[in-house]
Design a protein around this motif. Structure first.
Motif, PDB file in Angstrom:
ATOM      1  N   PHE A  10       0.819  -1.223  -0.079  1.00  0.00           N
ATOM      2  CA  PHE A  10      -0.038  -0.102  -0.092  1.00  0.00           C
ATOM      3  C   PHE A  10       0.675   1.329  -0.084  1.00  0.00           C
ATOM      4  N   ILE A  11       1.817   1.330   0.814  1.00  0.00           N
ATOM      5  CA  ILE A  11       2.658   2.611   0.872  1.00  0.00           C
ATOM      6  C   ILE A  11       3.599   2.762  -0.404  1.00  0.00           C
ATOM      7  N   LEU A  12       3.983   1.291  -1.259  1.00  0.00           N
ATOM      8  CA  LEU A  12       4.718   1.732  -2.209  1.00  0.00           C
ATOM      9  C   LEU A  12       3.719   2.342  -3.372  1.00  0.00           C
ATOM     10  N   ALA A  13       2.680   1.640  -3.558  1.00  0.00           N
ATOM     11  CA  ALA A  13       1.440   2.047  -4.395  1.00  0.00           C
ATOM     12  C   ALA A  13       1.151   3.556  -4.175  1.00  0.00           C
ATOM     13  N   GLY A  14       1.015   4.007  -2.976  1.00  0.00           N
ATOM     14  CA  GLY A  14       0.899   5.254  -2.581  1.00  0.00           C
ATOM     15  C   GLY A  14       1.828   6.606  -2.951  1.00  0.00           C
ATOM     16  N   PHE A  15       3.243   5.931  -2.746  1.00  0.00           N
ATOM     17  CA  PHE A  15       3.893   6.786  -3.272  1.00  0.00           C
ATOM     18  C   PHE A  15       4.276   7.037  -4.708  1.00  0.00           C
ATOM     19  N   CYS A  16       3.894   5.754  -5.630  1.00  0.00           N
ATOM     20  CA  CYS A  16       3.717   5.930  -6.948  1.00  0.00           C
ATOM     21  C   CYS A  16       2.772   6.740  -7.265  1.00  0.00           C
ATOM     22  N   GLU A  17       1.677   6.692  -7.040  1.00  0.00           N
ATOM     23  CA  GLU A  17       0.219   7.361  -7.287  1.00  0.00           C
ATOM     24  C   GLU A  17       0.520   8.679  -7.219  1.00  0.00           C
ATOM     25  N   ILE A  18       0.999   9.247  -5.850  1.00  0.00           N
ATOM     26  CA  ILE A  18       1.129  10.615  -5.400  1.00  0.00           C
ATOM     27  C   ILE A  18       1.944  11.063  -6.344  1.00  0.00           C
ATOM     28  N   VAL A  49       0.084  -1.376 -11.446  1.00  0.00           N
ATOM     29  CA  VAL A  49       0.578  -2.887 -11.293  1.00  0.00           C
ATOM     30  C   VAL A  49       0.846  -3.462  -9.886  1.00  0.00           C
ATOM     31  N   ILE A  50       1.416  -2.430  -9.151  1.00  0.00           N
ATOM     32  CA  ILE A  50       1.867  -2.679  -7.794  1.00  0.00           C
ATOM     33  C   ILE A  50       0.605  -3.006  -6.827  1.00  0.00           C
ATOM     34  N   ALA A  51      -0.486  -2.235  -7.263  1.00  0.00           N
ATOM     35  CA  ALA A  51      -1.702  -2.581  -6.523  1.00  0.00           C
ATOM     36  C   ALA A  51      -2.250  -3.946  -6.757  1.00  0.00           C
ATOM     37  N   THR A  52      -1.932  -4.530  -7.764  1.00  0.00           N
ATOM     38  CA  THR A  52      -2.390  -5.859  -7.972  1.00  0.00           C
ATOM     39  C   THR A  52      -1.725  -7.131  -7.166  1.00  0.00           C
ATOM     40  N   TRP A  53      -0.570  -6.329  -6.659  1.00  0.00           N
ATOM     41  CA  TRP A  53       0.238  -7.422  -5.535  1.00  0.00           C
ATOM     42  C   TRP A  53      -0.558  -7.760  -4.407  1.00  0.00           C
ATOM     43  N   GLN A  54      -1.594  -7.014  -4.311  1.00  0.00           N
ATOM     44  CA  GLN A  54      -2.299  -7.312  -2.924  1.00  0.00           C
ATOM     45  C   GLN A  54      -3.156  -8.692  -3.234  1.00  0.00           C
ATOM     46  N   THR A  55      -3.338  -9.509  -2.005  1.00  0.00           N
ATOM     47  CA  THR A  55      -4.100 -10.634  -2.100  1.00  0.00           C
ATOM     48  C   THR A  55      -5.658 -10.618  -1.950  1.00  0.00           C
ATOM     49  N   ALA A  56      -5.897  -9.568  -1.251  1.00  0.00           N
ATOM     50  CA  ALA A  56      -7.246  -9.492  -1.261  1.00  0.00           C
ATOM     51  C   ALA A  56      -8.231  -9.006  -2.679  1.00  0.00           C
ATOM     52  N   ASN A  57      -9.417  -9.220  -2.559  1.00  0.00           N
ATOM     53  CA  ASN A  57     -10.128  -8.871  -4.100  1.00  0.00           C
ATOM     54  C   ASN A  57     -10.074  -7.321  -4.392  1.00  0.00           C
ATOM     55  N   PHE A  58     -10.453  -7.004  -5.630  1.00  0.00           N
ATOM     56  CA  PHE A  58     -10.185  -5.694  -6.111  1.00  0.00           C
ATOM     57  C   PHE A  58     -10.964  -4.629  -5.275  1.00  0.00           C
ATOM     58  N   GLY A  59     -12.107  -4.979  -5.027  1.00  0.00           N
ATOM     59  CA  GLY A  59     -12.947  -3.745  -4.155  1.00  0.00           C
ATOM     60  C   GLY A  59     -12.528  -3.522  -2.970  1.00  0.00           C
ATOM     61  N   ARG A  60     -12.172  -4.315  -1.965  1.00  0.00           N
ATOM     62  CA  ARG A  60     -11.524  -4.345  -0.754  1.00  0.00           C
ATOM     63  C   ARG A  60     -10.047  -3.466  -1.086  1.00  0.00           C
ATOM     64  N   VAL A  61      -9.260  -3.859  -1.958  1.00  0.00           N
ATOM     65  CA  VAL A  61      -8.050  -3.368  -2.256  1.00  0.00           C
ATOM     66  C   VAL A  61      -8.037  -1.952  -2.121  1.00  0.00           C
ATOM     67  N   TYR A  62      -9.112  -1.567  -3.104  1.00  0.00           N
ATOM     68  CA  TYR A  62      -9.254   0.007  -3.981  1.00  0.00           C
ATOM     69  C   TYR A  62     -10.007   0.825  -2.726  1.00  0.00           C
ATOM     70  N   ALA A  63     -10.890   0.086  -1.774  1.00  0.00           N
ATOM     71  CA  ALA A  63     -11.666   0.965  -0.869  1.00  0.00           C
ATOM     72  C   ALA A  63     -10.346   1.116   0.265  1.00  0.00           C
ATOM     73  N   THR A  64      -9.779   0.312   0.682  1.00  0.00           N
ATOM     74  CA  THR A  64      -8.620   0.355   1.577  1.00  0.00           C
ATOM     75  C   THR A  64      -7.401   1.564   1.088  1.00  0.00           C
ATOM     76  N   TYR A  65      -7.151   1.405  -0.213  1.00  0.00           N
ATOM     77  CA  TYR A  65      -6.142   2.274  -0.823  1.00  0.00           C
ATOM     78  C   TYR A  65      -6.667   3.753  -0.510  1.00  0.00           C
ATOM     79  N   GLY A  66      -8.120   3.938  -0.810  1.00  0.00           N
ATOM     80  CA  GLY A  66      -8.686   5.097  -0.563  1.00  0.00           C
ATOM     81  C   GLY A  66      -8.165   5.974   0.766  1.00  0.00           C
ATOM     82  N   GLY A  67      -8.222   4.994   1.611  1.00  0.00           N
ATOM     83  CA  GLY A  67      -7.880   5.810   3.084  1.00  0.00           C
ATOM     84  C   GLY A  67      -6.456   5.839   3.298  1.00  0.00           C
ATOM     85  N   VAL A  68      -5.710   4.940   2.743  1.00  0.00           N
ATOM     86  CA  VAL A  68      -4.193   4.805   3.007  1.00  0.00           C
ATOM     87  C   VAL A  68      -3.723   6.394   2.008  1.00  0.00           C
ATOM     88  N   PHE A  69      -4.662   6.557   0.845  1.00  0.00           N
ATOM     89  CA  PHE A  69      -4.069   7.572   0.107  1.00  0.00           C
ATOM     90  C   PHE A  69      -4.327   8.891   0.919  1.00  0.00           C
TER      91      PHE A  69
END
Length: 110
Positions: A10-18, A49-69
């Protein structure tokens, strides 16, 4: 170990997006050279690409990423842009982070 790996992703993906978005912002809003935009776009692709490395399903990963972002964007603004988050920014980010930890890390009944 899975939680630490997940947080690192999540942190690596966050740095890439931001970071990628910031370079595009500089190119378009502050008249930086075109290569800022190109590098930013490549970094944004890496985020996808990095976001796909998460093991949870797409919806949970992207919902979670929103808060991390939210948290990472405030940290970026503070450290890179000199914006000082106020207590309401911190309270809101804390609430978001608690919520996303529940979404992604709560035990599930199968």
């Amino acid at each position: 170990m899975d939680v630490i790996r997940s947080l690192a992703i999540f942190i690596l993906a966050g740095f890439c997006e931001i970071g990628g978005g910031y370079l595009i912002w500089l190119w378009l809003k502050e008249s930086k050279p075109l290569y800022f935009g190109i590098i930013g776009a490549i970094i944004l692709i890496a985020y996808g690409v990095i976001a796909t490395w998460q093991t949870a399903n797409f919806g949970r990963v992207y919902a979670t990423y929103g808060g991390v972002f939210i948290v990472m964007a405030l940290l970026w603004a503070w450290k890179v842009d000199g914006f000082k988050p106020d207590k309401f920014d911190i309270i809101g980010a804390t609430i978001a982070l608690i919520g996303v930890c529940i979404i992604i890390y709560a035990p599930r009944v199968s």
